[in-house]
Scaffold this motif. Sequence first.
Motif, PDB file in Angstrom:
ATOM      1  N   ALA A   1       6.810  -4.452   4.896  1.00 41.82           N
ATOM      2  CA  ALA A   1       6.461  -3.092   5.316  1.00 41.82           C
ATOM      3  C   ALA A   1       5.052  -2.791   4.817  1.00 41.82           C
ATOM      4  O   ALA A   1       4.865  -2.220   3.740  1.00 41.82           O
ATOM      5  CB  ALA A   1       7.476  -2.095   4.766  1.00 41.82           C
ATOM      6  N   GLY A   2       4.065  -3.259   5.587  1.00 36.10           N
ATOM      7  CA  GLY A   2       2.687  -3.114   5.140  1.00 36.10           C
ATOM      8  C   GLY A   2       2.358  -4.084   4.032  1.00 36.10           C
ATOM      9  O   GLY A   2       1.533  -3.782   3.167  1.00 36.10           O
TER      10      GLY A   2
ATOM     11  N   GLU B   1       6.733   3.946  14.239  1.00 38.95           N
ATOM     12  CA  GLU B   1       7.146   2.910  13.276  1.00 38.95           C
ATOM     13  C   GLU B   1       8.312   3.421  12.440  1.00 38.95           C
ATOM     14  O   GLU B   1       9.286   2.713  12.192  1.00 38.95           O
ATOM     15  CB  GLU B   1       5.983   2.542  12.338  1.00 38.95           C
ATOM     16  CG  GLU B   1       4.833   1.846  13.019  1.00 38.95           C
ATOM     17  CD  GLU B   1       3.793   1.337  12.030  1.00 38.95           C
ATOM     18  OE1 GLU B   1       3.964   1.513  10.815  1.00 38.95           O
ATOM     19  OE2 GLU B   1       2.797   0.767  12.482  1.00 38.95           O
TER      20      GLU B   1
ATOM     21  N   ILE C   1       6.846  -5.318  10.403  1.00 39.33           N
ATOM     22  CA  ILE C   1       6.401  -4.306  11.369  1.00 39.33           C
ATOM     23  C   ILE C   1       4.910  -4.486  11.592  1.00 39.33           C
ATOM     24  O   ILE C   1       4.135  -4.651  10.638  1.00 39.33           O
ATOM     25  CB  ILE C   1       6.737  -2.869  10.928  1.00 39.33           C
ATOM     26  CG1 ILE C   1       6.303  -1.894  12.018  1.00 39.33           C
ATOM     27  CG2 ILE C   1       6.112  -2.487   9.592  1.00 39.33           C
ATOM     28  CD1 ILE C   1       7.195  -0.705  12.158  1.00 39.33           C
ATOM     29  N   HIS C   2       4.531  -4.468  12.872  1.00 43.07           N
ATOM     30  CA  HIS C   2       3.122  -4.672  13.220  1.00 43.07           C
ATOM     31  C   HIS C   2       2.684  -3.564  14.168  1.00 43.07           C
ATOM     32  O   HIS C   2       3.407  -3.238  15.109  1.00 43.07           O
ATOM     33  CB  HIS C   2       2.932  -6.041  13.883  1.00 43.07           C
ATOM     34  CG  HIS C   2       1.501  -6.326  14.220  1.00 43.07           C
ATOM     35  ND1 HIS C   2       0.569  -6.665  13.264  1.00 43.07           N
ATOM     36  CD2 HIS C   2       0.833  -6.284  15.397  1.00 43.07           C
ATOM     37  CE1 HIS C   2      -0.614  -6.822  13.848  1.00 43.07           C
ATOM     38  NE2 HIS C   2      -0.475  -6.603  15.142  1.00 43.07           N
ATOM     39  N   PRO C   3       1.481  -2.994  13.961  1.00 43.30           N
ATOM     40  CA  PRO C   3       1.059  -1.832  14.761  1.00 43.30           C
ATOM     41  C   PRO C   3       0.418  -2.205  16.098  1.00 43.30           C
ATOM     42  O   PRO C   3      -0.714  -1.812  16.392  1.00 43.30           O
ATOM     43  CB  PRO C   3       0.072  -1.121  13.837  1.00 43.30           C
ATOM     44  CG  PRO C   3      -0.525  -2.216  13.021  1.00 43.30           C
ATOM     45  CD  PRO C   3       0.538  -3.264  12.854  1.00 43.30           C
TER      46      PRO C   3
ATOM     47  N   GLN D   1       2.346   5.404  13.886  1.00 39.20           N
ATOM     48  CA  GLN D   1       3.144   5.326  12.655  1.00 39.20           C
ATOM     49  C   GLN D   1       4.395   6.194  12.739  1.00 39.20           C
ATOM     50  O   GLN D   1       5.435   5.841  12.197  1.00 39.20           O
ATOM     51  CB  GLN D   1       2.286   5.669  11.437  1.00 39.20           C
ATOM     52  CG  GLN D   1       1.574   4.410  10.931  1.00 39.20           C
ATOM     53  CD  GLN D   1       0.370   4.675  10.059  1.00 39.20           C
ATOM     54  OE1 GLN D   1       0.195   5.793   9.562  1.00 39.20           O
ATOM     55  NE2 GLN D   1      -0.452   3.666   9.872  1.00 39.20           N
TER      56      GLN D   1
ATOM     57  N   TYR E   1      -5.713  -0.657  16.281  1.00 43.80           N
ATOM     58  CA  TYR E   1      -5.985   0.606  16.982  1.00 43.80           C
ATOM     59  C   TYR E   1      -7.400   0.589  17.572  1.00 43.80           C
ATOM     60  O   TYR E   1      -7.615   0.981  18.719  1.00 43.80           O
ATOM     61  CB  TYR E   1      -5.864   1.813  16.043  1.00 43.80           C
ATOM     62  CG  TYR E   1      -4.643   1.802  15.173  1.00 43.80           C
ATOM     63  CD1 TYR E   1      -3.383   1.845  15.748  1.00 43.80           C
ATOM     64  CD2 TYR E   1      -4.754   1.749  13.797  1.00 43.80           C
ATOM     65  CE1 TYR E   1      -2.249   1.835  14.960  1.00 43.80           C
ATOM     66  CE2 TYR E   1      -3.627   1.742  13.004  1.00 43.80           C
ATOM     67  CZ  TYR E   1      -2.378   1.775  13.588  1.00 43.80           C
ATOM     68  OH  TYR E   1      -1.267   1.760  12.803  1.00 43.80           O
TER      69      TYR E   1
ATOM     70  N   GLY F   1       0.783  -1.224   0.000  1.00 43.64           N
ATOM     71  CA  GLY F   1       0.000   0.000   0.000  1.00 43.64           C
ATOM     72  C   GLY F   1       0.813   1.271   0.000  1.00 43.64           C
ATOM     73  O   GLY F   1       1.738   1.456  -0.815  1.00 43.64           O
ATOM     74  N   ASN F   2       0.512   2.125   0.982  1.00 44.45           N
ATOM     75  CA  ASN F   2       1.062   3.487   1.028  1.00 44.45           C
ATOM     76  C   ASN F   2       2.594   3.519   0.992  1.00 44.45           C
ATOM     77  O   ASN F   2       3.205   4.328   0.301  1.00 44.45           O
ATOM     78  CB  ASN F   2       0.515   4.169   2.285  1.00 44.45           C
ATOM     79  CG  ASN F   2       1.063   5.563   2.455  1.00 44.45           C
ATOM     80  OD1 ASN F   2       1.419   6.231   1.488  1.00 44.45           O
ATOM     81  ND2 ASN F   2       1.136   6.009   3.689  1.00 44.45           N
ATOM     82  N   GLY F   3       3.208   2.650   1.774  1.00 49.59           N
ATOM     83  CA  GLY F   3       4.668   2.576   1.735  1.00 49.59           C
ATOM     84  C   GLY F   3       5.382   3.647   2.546  1.00 49.59           C
ATOM     85  O   GLY F   3       6.520   4.003   2.245  1.00 49.59           O
ATOM     86  N   SER F   4       4.737   4.142   3.621  1.00 48.78           N
ATOM     87  CA  SER F   4       5.440   5.157   4.431  1.00 48.78           C
ATOM     88  C   SER F   4       6.646   4.536   5.147  1.00 48.78           C
ATOM     89  O   SER F   4       7.663   5.201   5.335  1.00 48.78           O
ATOM     90  CB  SER F   4       4.489   5.837   5.422  1.00 48.78           C
ATOM     91  OG  SER F   4       4.023   4.924   6.379  1.00 48.78           O
ATOM     92  N   ASN F   5       6.524   3.277   5.539  1.00 48.09           N
ATOM     93  CA  ASN F   5       7.704   2.615   6.144  1.00 48.09           C
ATOM     94  C   ASN F   5       8.790   2.378   5.097  1.00 48.09           C
ATOM     95  O   ASN F   5       9.981   2.522   5.391  1.00 48.09           O
ATOM     96  CB  ASN F   5       7.295   1.303   6.819  1.00 48.09           C
ATOM     97  CG  ASN F   5       6.643   1.553   8.169  1.00 48.09           C
ATOM     98  OD1 ASN F   5       7.314   1.895   9.137  1.00 48.09           O
ATOM     99  ND2 ASN F   5       5.326   1.402   8.226  1.00 48.09           N
TER     100      ASN F   5
HETATM  101  C1  GRF Z   1       1.801  -0.027   9.112  1.00 54.60           C
HETATM  102  O1  GRF Z   1       0.967   0.526  10.082  1.00 54.60           O
HETATM  103  C2  GRF Z   1       2.354  -1.345   9.569  1.00 54.60           C
HETATM  104  O2  GRF Z   1       2.465  -1.444  10.955  1.00 54.60           O
HETATM  105  C3  GRF Z   1       1.325  -2.336   9.078  1.00 54.60           C
HETATM  106  O3  GRF Z   1       0.847  -1.801   7.870  1.00 54.60           O
HETATM  107  C4  GRF Z   1       1.034  -0.394   7.862  1.00 54.60           C
HETATM  108  C5  GRF Z   1       1.793  -0.060   6.616  1.00 54.60           C
HETATM  109  O4  GRF Z   1       1.885   1.309   6.391  1.00 54.60           O
HETATM  110  N1  GRF Z   1       1.917  -3.638   8.956  1.00 54.60           N
HETATM  111  P1  GRF Z   1       2.799   1.851   5.205  1.00 54.60           P
HETATM  112  O5  GRF Z   1       2.343   1.162   3.936  1.00 54.60           O
HETATM  113  O6  GRF Z   1       4.225   1.550   5.544  1.00 54.60           O
HETATM  114  O7  GRF Z   1       2.507   3.317   5.157  1.00 54.60           O
END
Ligand code: GRF
Length: 221
Positions: A89-90, A176, A110-112, A173, A124, A12-16
């Motif tokens: 990463a997501g 994260e 990574i897990h939230p 996040q 959440y 998805g978004n890929g912020s990590n």
């Molecule tokens: C993050 O909140 C991570 O903990 C979970 O999925 C989300 C991915 O976010 N596993 P992003 O794509 O890195 O923005």
Amino acid sequence: MRRLKLGVMISGNGSNLQTLIDACENPDYPAEITIVVSNRPDAFGLERAESAGLPAIMVDHKTFDNRTDFEDTVHNILKDHGVQLVCLAGFMRLLGTDFVNRWKDRMINIHPSLLPSYKGLNTYVRALEDGVRFAGCTIHYVRPEMDNGPIIMQAAVPIAQDDTPETLATRIQGYEHKIYPEAVRYIATGAVRVSGNKVIFGDPTMIPSKGLISPKPSNLS
Ligand code: GRF
């Protein structure tokens, strides 16, 4: 300096992913991204990879007859790019036992939530419903059971009384993005090793001794 070769898997978004891209742009950072893999064509992370000039491959799981063929394809892409550590990463697809075992102790996620609490989705919302004082995020090595495996690093985040799932997600996040590049650095520099179901740090002084209390304790006794 030899840099650990990372394969980052996203959906998805890929912020990590972005925080890892930013960290790797520093020539002193002990890792580099050699490939980004997305299982979804619309993942914004693919654009982030492109903007950073990184190779990115989309492997749409929907075009495969079965999970084994999809995972074999991903595995071969990672191998072809010399990946030494897979960073989920997501990445929103469960991975089969064979794939996970092929990357045992060489794949992290990574897990939230503060694992082992709140495995799975909607972490959440569930933490807010339960009224817990701390939420957070976890980086862990991946094992075949979902959201399981030796824990490398966690950030505990106090929950505010007016938090919504959205505000809590934003705050978590932020953490994260602090811990993912650090966890990769620890692995790349050999600061950690896996022993059974635990992660051991060579330097015990890296573990803080102070606790975190929420709500703040009164100064009156
Ligand atoms: C993050 O909140 C991570 O903990 C979970 O999925 C989300 C991915 O976010 N596993 P992003 O794509 O890195 O923005």
